[in-house]
Design an enzyme around this catalytic site. Structure first.
Site, PDB file in Angstrom:
ATOM      1  N   SER B  59      26.212  39.730  13.549  1.00  0.00           N
ATOM      2  CA  SER B  59      25.287  39.599  14.626  1.00  0.00           C
ATOM      3  C   SER B  59      25.808  37.997  15.569  1.00  0.00           C
ATOM      4  CB  SER B  59      23.987  39.365  14.457  1.00  0.00           C
ATOM      5  OG  SER B  59      23.930  38.515  13.372  1.00  0.00           O
ATOM      6  N   GLY B  96      24.028  42.591  11.572  1.00  0.00           N
ATOM      7  CA  GLY B  96      23.621  42.883  10.173  1.00  0.00           C
ATOM      8  C   GLY B  96      24.325  43.368   9.127  1.00  0.00           C
ATOM      9  N   ASN B 124      25.660  37.480   6.442  1.00  0.00           N
ATOM     10  CA  ASN B 124      24.608  38.407   5.845  1.00  0.00           C
ATOM     11  C   ASN B 124      24.703  38.466   4.454  1.00  0.00           C
ATOM     12  OD1 ASN B 124      23.286  38.916   8.273  1.00  0.00           O
ATOM     13  ND2 ASN B 124      25.002  40.245   8.916  1.00  0.00           N
ATOM     14  N   ASP B 205      15.227  31.611  15.809  1.00  0.00           N
ATOM     15  CA  ASP B 205      15.206  32.193  14.675  1.00  0.00           C
ATOM     16  C   ASP B 205      16.063  31.274  13.725  1.00  0.00           C
ATOM     17  OD1 ASP B 205      17.810  32.627  15.306  1.00  0.00           O
ATOM     18  OD2 ASP B 205      17.385  34.672  15.556  1.00  0.00           O
ATOM     19  N   HIS B 208      20.701  32.474  15.053  1.00  0.00           N
ATOM     20  CA  HIS B 208      21.639  32.877  16.188  1.00  0.00           C
ATOM     21  C   HIS B 208      21.741  31.905  17.364  1.00  0.00           C
ATOM     22  CE1 HIS B 208      20.352  36.539  14.099  1.00  0.00           C
ATOM     23  NE2 HIS B 208      21.751  36.888  14.092  1.00  0.00           N
TER      24      HIS B 208
END
Lengths: 835, 244, 223
Positions: B59, B96, B124, B205, B208
């Site tokens: 991502s 992801g 991840n 978050d 990112h």
């Protein structure tokens, strides 16, 4: 110059109708007050559940330490005694059992005293959570022990600290909110936070500030105040009611359903009172005619009848209230086993007051029309035994207008939303209008029919007897039946969607990131049956040559077409899927498509709706920058909204087999077995992540079950009350019908014949009403389910037929019950009454 | 009798559960899956490039939460063009994705015949607590396959969230230099240098990057890409000579 | 002695009003001969209507027996009485008692149809013609005047050619002209079907045409 004896005489002379009127009022009040009282206690119980799901009233969430303004604000509240707060740090960390050199990713929750403000953290030892979790100790989930080979009493390494396992946790109230966890839960006391030394630059911490507000009424105000000073967007302030927990919508649907039942009950009560009153006054028309003939003024007559209605109404109200108190007294005994203990069946005084007001308003409003008829009655008409007209059209419309306004107001008040309330009333008016139209049309058709059998012919003619209120009966009866049918249908659909979504075989573990080459090995390790879903990530580039507009998609509230989709391939339908367009997934012109460089794709109806996609459309996907031209060959729908994976786009295996993919798997297994599988996976296929949602499912299933029983209770309560109201109104209207039987008997008809005619006539009415009501209920429930609840709708034709059947039996039974006396007694007595 | 209610236009829980599930697992570890456009017109690019770079990643590469033209591969291409490098940068990010997933699709990437691949993966894995040796094996294998296919590889070094514990984060960070050394490939020491941990450069978050964050990432990556391009050019001219 | 169609033996009937007992009929014995026209005469409240109701089986006496064609009908159930009411007896009431949902013609047909008479329609139409109402056959009772209603009621009473017709003040709700017409029709039709007629009235004028008069005073036969 009121004459009480006159009123008393009047009541006595039509005592049957008066009794039914009192009964209707009492029943309506009983239902209104009881349902209202219970629903408010159910509501508070549901809110309690919602609170427990968040363990607090207000939750502030951030990935950074709270901004000073917010901290100050919270401190102020605490100083003023308005609220209590507790900080919960949530984050992942590796936890190791140094003795065995085993480590596992765990989901830490570092808690301050006070957590949870609502609900309870249950421990295996049964001890009190706050007693157990002290500095230097941790409380862990059993799966952490399984993974680490540890036992209570052992110490585990977390960050820089060595902490002793004090106990294992069985249940955690707010688990469903953070159910999606890559590791087992470990509770750490806030006193150890420093020692962990895990909060540092580059740490990802969920800072959750939980607030318990002492006065529940202030929750929204404080939350608003906090939100106004919070630093957007990283600080999110939510209350337990508006937090996006998924469960919220579910609660909302059920609360809405309770409101719906409230409104429906009100409708039923109104219909019941109106019918009974109408019958009562019709019974008195003769007297009224005579009174007018001898010079009584309208004022005199109306004031007397109003007084009479008030007397009877008051009596019914008191009766209803006493009954509801009685019911409340015995309800726990009756439903103790059915209703959850947390639901107190207490009738609050304000609901009694509201009930009283509503009862009076309904009696007053619905009395208006019959009373107007009294006013407009011409004495001459009485002697010709004809029916007085309901008076000027204007007045009639006015009355209807007032009733509609009253009802609209109530609905808006109930729903607390003007637009929804107005839509709701408009919908109801529309359905009632449709009802009236269909009734008219049906009656017109029936009128022309002249069947050969005498009894049937008599039954048909009976419907059109002058002075007979067949149309009114059919409209009222079908309206109230529609209400009952709708309650039932909506309840069944809610149950189907929410409750039956939790079948025992629901997967409780998800396995992520299985690589295609690992599938075989994974199956072996799993050892049980599991579903495998290959996932290929792709974006949708265009539909029928129309490119996806990102900006438009961004506006969509639900899903949008610009995100990365999960494509899959298989050549069968899942258990909960159905084809709605096309007769096979990929059609029979695959070869033809292939020659055009296209592949077949089956689309789920929900995404088709978003993108207005139809069978035959051309979708262009970008599978990791490789374009894929796919022709829509079929449309699927999901029969149940179960907690099962679903895919918008399904391809043939050969289309996507070569594309980069991972496999997602779901299985249902025992906890011990899952621990074993997890340990083996960690050793042999360490890249596979396991999400254990057993605990969450358990909690949610428990809540669902509880709500389901509550809803069932309410549904049956209102259905029974509705039926009683209907029965009494049938009785009221049918009573007028029995005179006919006297004539039949005098002319030598046997009781068998009379019974036959009445049964047939009632059957006709019941069938017409049942079918009409069925139709309306289907339409109404469909609208409510699909527009308001946003759940799939099942028409349940079989159960509908049973409902109609019960209606027919009921109407026939009550009709016969009402005419039973005439069948056995000598006719002369009835004739004498008539003269 | 009154029951207070908020109007419901509810999605049901089950849908939500799944929705969350898929967004979480398959779109990276956050729910803020803001739509980002990806209107690839991969068919017949209008212009001829000197070479192709595939930004292979998760991502962080795909640009979760920002528009695709704001994600670092697009910014990088723009930068290259401005500096006179007529190279195309293809965004090969999948939100992801773990290092296992990256390895699984490495042949798919090779089939697209890139000259250079920027390999950014493992984050991840780290957030799921996957053992670091698994990550190392995957990245190592992927780099090896790419090299064997004659692709210039730039490995994006990554660091793990500190909350996972000192042992794990240390091991994790060590994976990238070790692989780079072992496979003799270019290494960007830390892909999120100056971005990670800075609130203003990250979405709420925490993970990112914002568009600004992506610009810094592109800056960080840029010199290594230039190095790879130069290596590629050398390689090409050597081949050309040989062919002659 | 001529055949007795109807015989009443020691009939008594009393009502209870609050706590008082009011004796309406006190030990009445009488007989009706075949084909005769019997008038039961008396003042209002003398018990005429009650006697008629008892004789016709619409009411149950407190004591005594009623014999119809020598058969005791006192203790018969409602269903056992039904065929008698349909075929043996016809009624004409003071307030007509037509079935409001049926047209004039259908009202007349109804007893015949109950009797499964295939010629019901024809008979009813013929009767309507005789009372000059054949143009009103489609009208409902509420569309008819009092005299017309009673004419229809008359036809209905006679459609099954009953042995005995009971008429309770048939002209009581009508003006004299209409009353006269009804009486004449009743007499004419009675002769045509040769039926026995028992009529309750307080009109001396009618009584004068009767074969026999039974005078009721305070629930007893005044002899």
């Amino acid at each position: 110059m009121l004459n009480f004896r006159f009123i008393f005489r009047q009541i006595r002379s039509s005592h049957k109708q008066a009794l039914i009127f009192v009964f209707c009022v009492a029943l309506s009040l009983l239902t209104l007050v009881s349902l209202g009282g219970f629903s408010s206690s159910v509501r508070s119980s549901m809110l309690k559940d919602a609170r427990q799901l968040h363990a607090a009233d207000i939750i502030i969430h951030s990935h950074y330490p709270l901004s000073p303004v917010l901290t100050t604000a919270i401190k102020d509240y605490e100083k003023q005694g308005l609220a209590t707060s507790a900080v919960v740090h949530e984050f992942y960390s590796m936890t190791s059992n140094t003795a065995l050199e085993k480590s596992v990713l765990s989901h830490l929750k570092v808690i301050e005293k006070g957590y949870p403000f609502y609900g309870k953290v249950e421990l295996a030892s049964g001890r009190d959570f706050s007693e157990v979790l002290k500095e230097g100790t941790i409380v862990v989930e059993q799966s952490a022990l399984d993974r680490l080979g540890a036992e209570p009493g052992d110490s585990l390494q977390i960050g820089s600290a060595e902490l002793i396992i004090a106990d294992t946790v069985i249940a955690e109230p707010d688990r469903p909110v953070s159910f999606f966890s890559f590791g087992p839960r470990i509770f750490v006391a806030a006193a150890d936070l420093e020692r962990l030394d895990l909060i540092r630059m580059g740490s990802r911490i969920h800072y959750n500030y939980l607030l318990k507000v002492n006065d529940p009424a202030m929750v929204d105000r404080l939350a608003d105040e906090l939100a106004s000073v919070a630093v957007a967007p990283q600080e999110r302030v939510n209350t337990f009611e508006n937090a996006e927990s998924g469960v919220k919508r579910f609660f909302e649907n059920f609360l809405f359903f309770l409101n719906l039942i409230g409104i429906f009950t009100l409708l039923l009560a109104g219909i019941g009172i109106q019918t009974a009153l109408g019958a009562l006054l019709r019974d008195s028309e003769y007297t009224i005619g005579i009174m007018k003939a001898v010079g009584a003024t309208n004022r005199f007559i109306c004031s007397h009848f109003i007084l009479m209605i008030m007397l009877l109404g008051t009596f019914g109200t008191l009766l209803g209230l006493s009954l509801s108190f009685l019911l409340q007294l015995y309800l726990p005994a009756l439903f103790g086993g059915i209703l959850p203990a947390s639901v107190d069946l207490v009738i609050a005084w304000d609901t009694v007051f509201e009930g009283l007001l509503l009862g009076t308003a309904v009696v007053g409003l619905f009395s208006f029309m019959p009373l107007r008829r009294v006013r407009n009655l011409k004495p001459a008409a009485i002697f010709r035994k004809e029916r007085g007209t309901a008076g000027g059209r204007l007045a009639q419309y006015f009355t209807i207008g007032v009733i509609t306004c009253f009802f609209t107001g109530l609905t808006i008040w109930q729903l607390e939303d003007i637009a929804t309330g107005i839509y709701f009333v408009l919908g109801l008016v529309g359905l009632l209008g449709l009802n009236t139209l269909i009734t008219q049309a049906l009656l017109r058709i029936i009128r022309k029919k002249r069947p050969r059998t005498l009894a049937l012919r008599q039954a048909f003619r009976g419907l059109f007897r002058p002075k007979n209120a067949t149309r009114a009966i059919i409209i009222t009866l079908s309206a109230s039946l529609s209400v009952i049918f709708s309650i039932y249908l909506i309840e069944q659909n809610l149950q189907a969607t929410f409750i039956q979504s939790y079948p025992p075989d629901l997967p409780n573990a998800y396995f992520l990131d299985i690589q295609p080459t690992q599938r075989q090995k994974f199956s072996t390790i799993l050892g049980t049956e599991a579903q495998f879903y290959p996932i290929i990530r792709a974006r949708l580039a265009s539909i029928n040559g129309r490119a996806i507009d990102r900006e438009i998609e961004r506006q969509r509230r639900r899903d949008n077409l610009s995100r990365e989709f999960n494509l899959t391939y298989r050549d069968f339908l899942l258990d909960d899927e159905q084809l709605i367009v096309g007769d096979s997934l990929f059609g029979n012109r695959i070869e033809e498509l292939r020659q055009r460089g296209e592949v077949p794709v089956s689309v789920l109806d929900t995404v088709a709706e978003i993108g207005d996609i139809r069978v035959g459309n051309l979708l262009v996907f970008s599978v990791q920058s490789i374009p894929l031209k796919a022709r829509v060959t079929s449309m699927r729908t999901r029969t149940e909204s179960q907690v099962r994976p679903y895919f918008y786009f399904v391809f043939q295996e050969e289309t996507l087999k070569a594309a980069p993919q991972t496999i997602f798997s779901a299985a249902k297994m025992e906890r011990a077995k899952l621990a074993e599988v997890q340990n083996r996976l960690a050793k042999e296929l360490p890249n596979i992540s396991v999400i254990d949602i057993a605990k969450t499912i358990e909690i949610l299933a428990r809540i669902m079950h509880k709500l389901s029983t509550i809803v069932q209770f309410f549904t049956s309560f209102s259905i029974i009350a509705g039926l009683l109201i209907i029965i009494s109104s049938i009785f009221a209207t049918r009573l007028a019908r029995i005179r006919e039987a006297v004539y039949y008997k005098i002319l030598g008809a046997s009781s068998g014949f009379v019974l036959q005619v009445f049964t047939l006539e009632n059957f006709l009415i019941a069938m017409v009403c049942g079918l009409l009501a069925g139709l309306i209920a289907q339409a109404g429930s469909w609208i409510v389910c699909s527009r308001v609840f946003d759940i799939s709708y099942h028409p349940l034709p079989g159960r509908m037929a049973i409902m109609v059947g019960i209606t027919v039996l009921l109407v026939i039974g009550v009709g016969i019950g009402a005419s039973l006396s005439i069948l056995q007694q000598k006719p002369a007595g009835f004739l004498r009454d008539e003269e | 009798m009154k029951v207070r209610i908020t109007k419901s236009a509810g999605k049901n829980l089950c849908k939500l559960l799944l929705c969350l599930l898929f967004i979480y697992v398959l779109a990276g570890c956050d729910r803020q899956d803001k739509p980002s456009s990806n209107n690839p017109q991969p068919v017949a690019p209008a212009r001829i490039y000197e070479g192709t770079i595939i930004a292979l990643g998760d991502s962080l590469t795909a640009g979760l939460g920002v528009a695709e033209e704001e994600a670092y591969p697009a910014v990088l291409e723009e930068k290259l063009q401005q500096s006179g490098y007529n190279w195309q940068v293809i965004n090969g990010g999948i939100s992801g994705e773990t290092s296992s997933g990256a390895l699984t699709r490495i042949n798919w990437i090779i089939a697209q015949k890139p000259d250079i691949v920027i390999l950014e993966t493992g984050a991840n894995d780290g957030m799921r607590g996957i053992p670091t040796w698994v990550i190392k094996d995957n990245i190592s294998q992927a780099a090896k396959l790419l090299k064997e296919a004659g692709v210039e590889v730039i490995l994006a070094g990554m660091q793990m969230l500190q909350n996972l514990g000192p042992d794990y984060t240390k091991e994790f960070a060590a994976v990238y230099p070790a692989v780079a050394q072992e496979q003799k490939i270019l290494l960007i020491p830390f892909f999120l240098e100056q971005v990670a941990g800075t609130p203003s450069l990250n979405l709420p978050d925490f993970i990112h990057p914002t568009p600004e964050g992506h610009r810094i990432v592109a800056q960080t990556v840029y010199p290594y890409v230039v190095k790879a391009i130069q290596a590629r050019r050398l390689d090409r001219s050597a081949k050309n000579k040989k062919n002659r | 002695m001529a055949d007795k169609v109807l015989e009443a033996v020691e009939l008594s009937k009393s009502y209870r009003v609050d706590d008082r007992r009011i004796t309406v009929l006190d030990n009445i014995s009488m007989a009706v001969e075949k084909g005769e026209f019997l008038v039961i005469e008396g003042k209002s409240g003398s018990g005429k209507s009650t006697l008629l109701s008892l004789l016709s089986g619409l009411y149950k006496p407190d004591s005594g027996r009623i014999l119809l064609n020598d058969r005791d009908i006192t203790g018969l159930s409602e269903d056992q009485l039904a065929p008698f009411r349909n075929r043996t007896i016809g009624y004409v009431f003071q307030s007509f008692h037509l079935i409001p949902s049926l047209t004039a013609l259908e009202n007349i047909m109804f007893p015949a149809e109950l009797n499964h008479d295939p010629a019901a329609t024809a008979k009813a139409a013929e009767l309507l013609r005789r009372v000059d109402l054949h143009q009103r056959d489609d009208n409902f009772p509420h569309q008819l005047s009092g005299g017309e209603k009673q004419r229809v009621a008359l036809c209905r009473a006679l459609v099954n050619s009953p042995q005995i017709v009971f008429a309770d003040e048939p002209t009581g709700n009508l003006d004299s002209a209409n009353g006269e017409t009804i009486l004449q029709l009743l007499m004419k039709l009675r002769r045509e079907v040769a039926t026995t007629l028992v009529m309750a009235t307080h009109s001396r004028e009618i009584s004068s045409t009767a074969d026999r008069i039974l005078r009721l005073v305070d629930g007893r036969i005044d002899s």
